[in-house]
Design a protein around this motif. Structure first.
Motif, PDB file in Angstrom:
ATOM      1  N   TYR A  91       0.911  -1.235  -0.062  1.00  0.00           N
ATOM      2  CA  TYR A  91      -0.072   0.075  -0.038  1.00  0.00           C
ATOM      3  C   TYR A  91       0.732   1.311   0.075  1.00  0.00           C
ATOM      4  CZ  TYR A  91       0.682   0.627   5.343  1.00  0.00           C
ATOM      5  OH  TYR A  91       1.030   0.676   6.296  1.00  0.00           O
ATOM      6  N   HIS A  92       0.405   2.329  -0.001  1.00  0.00           N
ATOM      7  CA  HIS A  92       0.960   3.833   0.042  1.00  0.00           C
ATOM      8  C   HIS A  92       1.996   3.946   0.804  1.00  0.00           C
ATOM      9  CE1 HIS A  92      -2.181   4.828   2.584  1.00  0.00           C
ATOM     10  NE2 HIS A  92      -1.241   5.654   3.192  1.00  0.00           N
ATOM     11  N   VAL A 117      -5.542  -0.127  -1.866  1.00  0.00           N
ATOM     12  CA  VAL A 117      -5.320   1.387  -2.550  1.00  0.00           C
ATOM     13  C   VAL A 117      -6.319   2.445  -1.768  1.00  0.00           C
ATOM     14  CG1 VAL A 117      -6.994   0.694  -4.287  1.00  0.00           C
ATOM     15  CG2 VAL A 117      -5.344   2.254  -4.766  1.00  0.00           C
ATOM     16  N   ARG A 121      -4.689   9.240  -1.316  1.00  0.00           N
ATOM     17  CA  ARG A 121      -3.334   9.239  -0.737  1.00  0.00           C
ATOM     18  C   ARG A 121      -2.422   9.638  -2.285  1.00  0.00           C
ATOM     19  NH1 ARG A 121      -3.555  10.785   4.166  1.00  0.00           N
ATOM     20  NH2 ARG A 121      -4.143   9.424   5.377  1.00  0.00           N
ATOM     21  N   GLU A 122      -3.226   9.796  -3.409  1.00  0.00           N
ATOM     22  CA  GLU A 122      -2.551  10.054  -4.763  1.00  0.00           C
ATOM     23  C   GLU A 122      -1.659  11.474  -4.608  1.00  0.00           C
ATOM     24  OE1 GLU A 122      -3.614  10.227  -9.394  1.00  0.00           O
ATOM     25  OE2 GLU A 122      -5.159  10.338  -7.908  1.00  0.00           O
ATOM     26  N   TRP A 126       2.345  10.943   0.802  1.00  0.00           N
ATOM     27  CA  TRP A 126       2.683   9.645   0.324  1.00  0.00           C
ATOM     28  C   TRP A 126       2.486   9.488  -1.081  1.00  0.00           C
ATOM     29  CZ3 TRP A 126      -0.319  10.165   5.129  1.00  0.00           C
ATOM     30  CH2 TRP A 126       0.746   9.901   6.198  1.00  0.00           C
ATOM     31  N   TYR A 130       2.365   6.062  -2.985  1.00  0.00           N
ATOM     32  CA  TYR A 130       0.954   5.884  -3.646  1.00  0.00           C
ATOM     33  C   TYR A 130       1.283   5.280  -5.271  1.00  0.00           C
ATOM     34  CZ  TYR A 130      -3.570   6.207  -5.662  1.00  0.00           C
ATOM     35  OH  TYR A 130      -4.518   5.964  -6.432  1.00  0.00           O
ATOM     36  N   ALA A 134       0.676   1.704  -6.798  1.00  0.00           N
ATOM     37  CA  ALA A 134       0.031   1.700  -7.806  1.00  0.00           C
ATOM     38  C   ALA A 134       0.422   0.692  -9.017  1.00  0.00           C
ATOM     39  CB  ALA A 134      -0.622   2.935  -8.264  1.00  0.00           C
TER      40      ALA A 134
END
Length: 379
Positions: A91-92, A117, A121-122, A126, A130, A134
């Motif tokens: 995860y991120h 996901v 947090r995009e 982070w 992230y 992804a």
């Protein structure tokens, strides 16, 4: 198959016990039980708790060196190259920099267990983690989310055809065996911790550290303060830097709260079996391995209907999940359950059956064999 295993959040041999380390080890055991050779690809830890940009850059550079190291080793001795890359927990905050690069370079199948996901947090601290998480999720051939909530998010993000629900699991045998000797374990536990056998015993297991764990301990204390007139003992298992703060939180009932400290894994099945109810608010908890262990030993659970908890606890059948984690809500549920021994007994029997049928190592083996077969891999 020869499987290259990687856990970017916490290596399986990390010194600090946690549910994450436990689950990583269980996946390794699962793969080996299926007859596969499991090699730990790397102990590089990508965990970035605070979203520090420099740390993420350092991790990416260290990962690039690891990819080169592994690539040279596999080229020198092709027999050591894995047939499958298997990463646990992405995860991120713990992105996988190894899997996508090795998959592309060596054209290897790639599976991620417990990916998640969080689109929010995009952007922000982070963002780099992230983005890499992804990339890994999109590169994977199969995604094995632990919770239904993660499965929904991943299906929308990466395509439902790659997503295979994979609830947490364990080997229930030592826990089920302990349940058959409940009275012996209860007598031993009463003597060891000075508990009155005629009172109901509550149990909670968790690391005493800052953050969500501490929040759950504090909420548990608030809940029990509202039931101080109810007859109970509480046994707390765990230790950590916040031990003194936890002790202070429960000081209102010091004569009824017993601290067992950190126990070895082999001691826990008997302790679960000896108690009457497992209590844990599970604040921001993904699912909670201790909730699973408790049920495996025939100990009904009182927790909250949040995140992945309902994936392993069947409300009204193997435990009771409150709609929220307010102390008054939890206290009311506790009082009701403590006053109904017959219902607790029914939940205990259902819990053992539920874990054995749906959340056992054997069930996970069947599940993973089907996923591998779908990928054209030896099961």
């Amino acid at each position: 198959m020869r499987i290259g295993f990687y856990a970017p959040l916490k290596p399986p041999d990390h010194v600090a016990p946690s549910g994450d380390r436990r689950m990583a080890r269980l996946f390794i055991q699962l793969l080996r039980n299926l007859g596969h050779q499991v090699d730990i690809l790397s102990t590089l830890r990508s965990y970035n708790r605070d979203g520090d940009a420099a740390r993420e850059t350092d991790t990416a550079m260290a990962a690039a060196r690891e990819v080169e190291r592994l690539g040279m080793a596999w080229q020198t001795d092709p027999a050591t190259r894995p047939d499958l890359l298997f990463t646990y927990h992405v995860y991120h905050k713990a992105a996988d920099y190894l899997g996508p690069a090795l998959k592309q370079r060596f054209r290897l199948p790639y599976v991620i267990a417990e990916p998640s996901v969080a689109p929010k947090r995009e952007h922000g601290p982070w963002a780099a983690g992230y983005a890499q998480a992804a990339r890994a999720i999109h590169a994977a051939d199969a995604l094995l989310p632990i919770t239904a909530l993660d499965g929904v998010c991943l299906s929308a993000f990466a395509g439902a055809e790659k997503v295979h629900a994979f609830p947490p699991f364990l080997d229930p045998r030592p826990f089920a065996a302990a349940a058959t000797e409940r009275e012996r374990h209860r007598a031993t536990t009463a003597q060891r911790y000075g508990l009155a056998p005629e009172r109901p015993w509550l149990l909670a297991v968790g690391m005493m550290r800052a953050g969500d764990k501490m929040a759950s301990f504090l909420r548990l204390a608030e809940m029990l303060a509202l039931t101080i007139d109810t007859d109970w003992h509480l046994l707390l298992v765990g230790d950590g830097p916040e031990r003194a703060a936890v002790e202070q939180a429960f000081s209102f009932a010091a004569d009824r709260v017993h601290f067992a400290g950190q126990l070895e894994g082999g001691e826990l099945p008997g302790l679960y079996a000896a108690c009457d109810l497992y209590v844990w608010p599970a604040i921001n908890e993904a699912y909670g391995m201790a909730l699973l262990e408790a049920q495996a030993a025939g100990l009904p659970v009182l927790s909250v209907d949040t995140r992945g908890v309902p994936d392993i606890v069947r409300h009204g059948e193997t435990g009771w999940l409150t709609a929220d984690d307010k102390p008054a809500t939890l206290a009311a549920a506790l009082s009701s359950l403590l006053g109904d021994a017959a219902r607790r007994h029914s939940m205990a029997e259902s819990a053992i059956q539920h874990v054995g049928t749906h959340l056992s190592m054997a069930a996970a083996q069947r599940r993973l064999q089907g996923i591998f077969a779908g990928l054209g891999l030896p099961a």
